[in-house]
Design an enzyme around this catalytic site. Sequence first.
Site, short mmCIF file in Angstrom:
data_model
loop_
_atom_site.label_atom_id
_atom_site.label_comp_id
_atom_site.label_asym_id
_atom_site.label_seq_id
_atom_site.Cartn_x
_atom_site.Cartn_y
_atom_site.Cartn_z
N GLU A 1 -1.00 3.35 4.42
CA GLU A 1 -1.63 2.98 5.69
C GLU A 1 -1.15 3.85 6.84
OE1 GLU A 1 -2.46 -1.70 4.57
OE2 GLU A 1 -0.82 -1.18 5.92
N HIS B 1 -8.48 -4.25 6.44
CA HIS B 1 -7.85 -5.46 5.91
C HIS B 1 -8.84 -6.62 5.79
CE1 HIS B 1 -4.16 -3.28 6.94
NE2 HIS B 1 -3.54 -4.11 6.12
#
Length: 247
Positions: free
Chosen positions: A143, A176
């Site tokens: 990420e 997400h």
Amino acid sequence: MKKEYGFILITYILMQLSGIAGGPLLYKTGVALGVEPIRMETLVPGYWTVISFSLATLIILLILWRSTYRNDIERQKPVPLHFAALWAILGVFMAFAAQIIASSIETRLGIPQGSENTQDIIELVKGVPLVILAVAVFGPILEEIVFRKIIFGSLYNRLPFFFAALISSLMFSVAHAELEHTILYAAMGFTFAFLYVKTKRIIVPIVAHVSMNTFVVLIQYVFADEIQEMIRKAEKMEQMSQWIRWF
């Protein structure tokens, strides 16, 4: 955007979609080796998470290792290593502080607390403890490389910090699949982007992110029963409070 960054983004996207083909393949392999089908159904999501995250991390790190490209942030002089270590430690506390502030704002806006994404991860960890390695180490590394080094770093070449951090944080939230917690993910995105710009070292937000995820996952995994009991007590107290106000 340099082609190396394009390859990294493609690798990350393929990792996210890999379960479509990889999951059934892993299931059939396990059954062929003698594992009960019902057992394999519970194991596949966890083990494929570990496999896909670890392979994607390896491929992306190899691409970066071979690349000589540096964005505008990394072309500047980085802070010394001892200051980088201090900022990484401070970054953990900054990230938690940002989470608390963001959660408070979301509560005032009437957004229910608790992350379905986190709960799904804890369920995977219960079935396959190795998932801790994927979500606490490989996940944050991926990420930070994707959303801070590549996306934020590319935007920062052309936009002021605020807008570059805002856009990359929104993308971080979308990835997400919890748009209701956009404020929370934006708080995280701004914090890690600040650490990256401040130190000129992507390793700093990576360490802060890994530390935060590790702490959260371990706490929720080790003390899962205690946390559930606290939630039940809090809900009961809230019900009693509403009943008293009604009278």
